[in-house]
Design a protein around this motif. Sequence first.
Motif, PDB file in Angstrom:
ATOM      1  N   UNK A 101       2.329   1.624  -2.269  1.00  0.00           N
ATOM      2  CA  UNK A 101       2.559   0.996  -2.936  1.00  0.00           C
ATOM      3  C   UNK A 101       2.359   3.040  -4.448  1.00  0.00           C
ATOM      4  N   UNK A 102       1.438   3.546  -4.435  1.00  0.00           N
ATOM      5  CA  UNK A 102       1.078   4.945  -4.991  1.00  0.00           C
ATOM      6  C   UNK A 102       1.929   5.432  -4.952  1.00  0.00           C
ATOM      7  N   UNK A 103       1.873   5.689  -3.502  1.00  0.00           N
ATOM      8  CA  UNK A 103       3.241   7.005  -2.577  1.00  0.00           C
ATOM      9  C   UNK A 103       4.373   6.788  -3.217  1.00  0.00           C
ATOM     10  N   UNK A 104       5.160   5.075  -3.115  1.00  0.00           N
ATOM     11  CA  UNK A 104       6.219   5.173  -3.716  1.00  0.00           C
ATOM     12  C   UNK A 104       6.488   5.731  -4.927  1.00  0.00           C
ATOM     13  N   UNK A 105       5.165   5.121  -5.984  1.00  0.00           N
ATOM     14  CA  UNK A 105       5.021   5.393  -7.127  1.00  0.00           C
ATOM     15  C   UNK A 105       5.320   7.458  -7.629  1.00  0.00           C
ATOM     16  N   UNK A 149      -6.120   9.818 -12.437  1.00  0.00           N
ATOM     17  CA  UNK A 149      -5.735   8.578 -12.478  1.00  0.00           C
ATOM     18  C   UNK A 149      -5.181   8.788 -10.960  1.00  0.00           C
ATOM     19  N   UNK A 150      -5.346   7.785 -10.551  1.00  0.00           N
ATOM     20  CA  UNK A 150      -4.543   7.444  -9.055  1.00  0.00           C
ATOM     21  C   UNK A 150      -3.880   5.682  -9.291  1.00  0.00           C
ATOM     22  N   UNK A 151      -3.520   5.833  -7.862  1.00  0.00           N
ATOM     23  CA  UNK A 151      -2.426   4.214  -8.303  1.00  0.00           C
ATOM     24  C   UNK A 151      -3.061   3.537  -6.944  1.00  0.00           C
ATOM     25  N   UNK A 152      -3.770   2.977  -7.315  1.00  0.00           N
ATOM     26  CA  UNK A 152      -4.148   2.897  -6.283  1.00  0.00           C
ATOM     27  C   UNK A 152      -5.580   1.246  -5.974  1.00  0.00           C
ATOM     28  N   UNK A 231       7.849  -6.301  -7.862  1.00  0.00           N
ATOM     29  CA  UNK A 231       8.632  -6.412  -9.255  1.00  0.00           C
ATOM     30  C   UNK A 231       7.534  -5.496 -10.234  1.00  0.00           C
ATOM     31  N   UNK A 232       5.891  -5.690  -9.667  1.00  0.00           N
ATOM     32  CA  UNK A 232       5.053  -5.423 -10.481  1.00  0.00           C
ATOM     33  C   UNK A 232       5.034  -3.501 -10.364  1.00  0.00           C
ATOM     34  N   UNK A 233       5.972  -3.530  -9.363  1.00  0.00           N
ATOM     35  CA  UNK A 233       5.637  -1.581  -8.864  1.00  0.00           C
ATOM     36  C   UNK A 233       6.503  -1.189  -9.746  1.00  0.00           C
ATOM     37  N   UNK A 234       7.732  -1.905 -10.221  1.00  0.00           N
ATOM     38  CA  UNK A 234       8.854  -1.538 -10.102  1.00  0.00           C
ATOM     39  C   UNK A 234       8.314  -1.340 -11.896  1.00  0.00           C
ATOM     40  N   UNK A 238       8.080   1.917 -14.118  1.00  0.00           N
ATOM     41  CA  UNK A 238       9.443   2.007 -15.290  1.00  0.00           C
ATOM     42  C   UNK A 238       9.135   2.776 -16.662  1.00  0.00           C
ATOM     43  N   UNK A 239       7.128   2.251 -16.713  1.00  0.00           N
ATOM     44  CA  UNK A 239       6.535   2.723 -17.600  1.00  0.00           C
ATOM     45  C   UNK A 239       6.097   4.331 -17.354  1.00  0.00           C
ATOM     46  N   UNK A 240       6.464   4.594 -16.205  1.00  0.00           N
ATOM     47  CA  UNK A 240       5.272   5.475 -16.248  1.00  0.00           C
ATOM     48  C   UNK A 240       5.631   6.983 -16.098  1.00  0.00           C
TER      49      UNK A 240
END
Length: 316
Positions: A101-105, A149-152, A231-234, A238-240
């Motif tokens: 998920x972090x890679x994709x973001x 900041x990590x997405x993890x 959906x949460x990832x999306x 969108x916010x990031x």
Amino acid sequence: MRHDVQGRAGLLEILSWARPHDSDIERAFCREFLDKVPGMTKDGYGNRMLSIGVRPRIIWSCHIDTVAARGGRQNVDVDAKGIARLQNGKAGMCLGADDGAGIWIMLNMIAARRPGLYIFHRGEERGCLGSRWIMRNTPHLLEGVDAAIAFDRAGYGDVITHQSHGRTCSDAFAASMATALNALGPDLQYAPDNTGVFTDTNEYAGAIPECSNLSVGYHGQHGPRETLDIAHCERLLAAMVKLDSDQLVIERDPLDPAHDRWGWGYPSERDDLADAVAEYPMTAARILEECGVTLEDFQIALWADEEAGYRPLMAS
């Protein structure tokens, strides 16, 4: 072949690669998804990184590896509620949303040309090996950086203030990040949280003022029942891509020895768990195996325990 990572199809493609650290499949994944991104470089350990903007002051962090016992391709299902999970998950397998998920973001933030230094770390699940390598060999990379900041992080709403055995991020920074994200995504409900474990940004806490970790929507990580709320990832992505990082408050002094330190958990709870493991060792071993923990993982955890005090095993 270059993989398109945009949209849900791109996220599911990333999740279809089980990529243990230092495996052939991890190297193939890097070639296909990371090395073909214009401007991407790699250091002496194989961490991938890309810088956008002039002297970026924020590091965006994720990790490439998963805890899968074996590398290869795997089938992923998505239910009617948008929850991704493995088809026929078995012991030693995991969805790999930690940290697919972090890679994709981050790849999508790069595509949107959002400023920052993007680091795709190797070996996080083996004890933050890639970030430790950076700290020991190229610490100049961190000079002038205000936040990492990590997405993890599991769950939906954590902005982590504490990792490993101490504070890595100020409450003011965490509150400013949560406020900014929630304003950009009406369905987001982020808040400061002091129950972090560790991820790569923890390794930078002695050099960078604000080191945090954001929830990206996965649950049950490190095992065959791991899920991801797409959906949460999306919503987070969108916010990031709209986030104004100038809103973030930088307050913590990484060189101040007065910032709080703590041990992990309550001794009575840990003692009770240790007693249960001692009484039922084969059950404990089976649970670890089902979570994808190997003997090597356990030995690495023992090494980390001796090196730096207690560090929870294989957590993000």
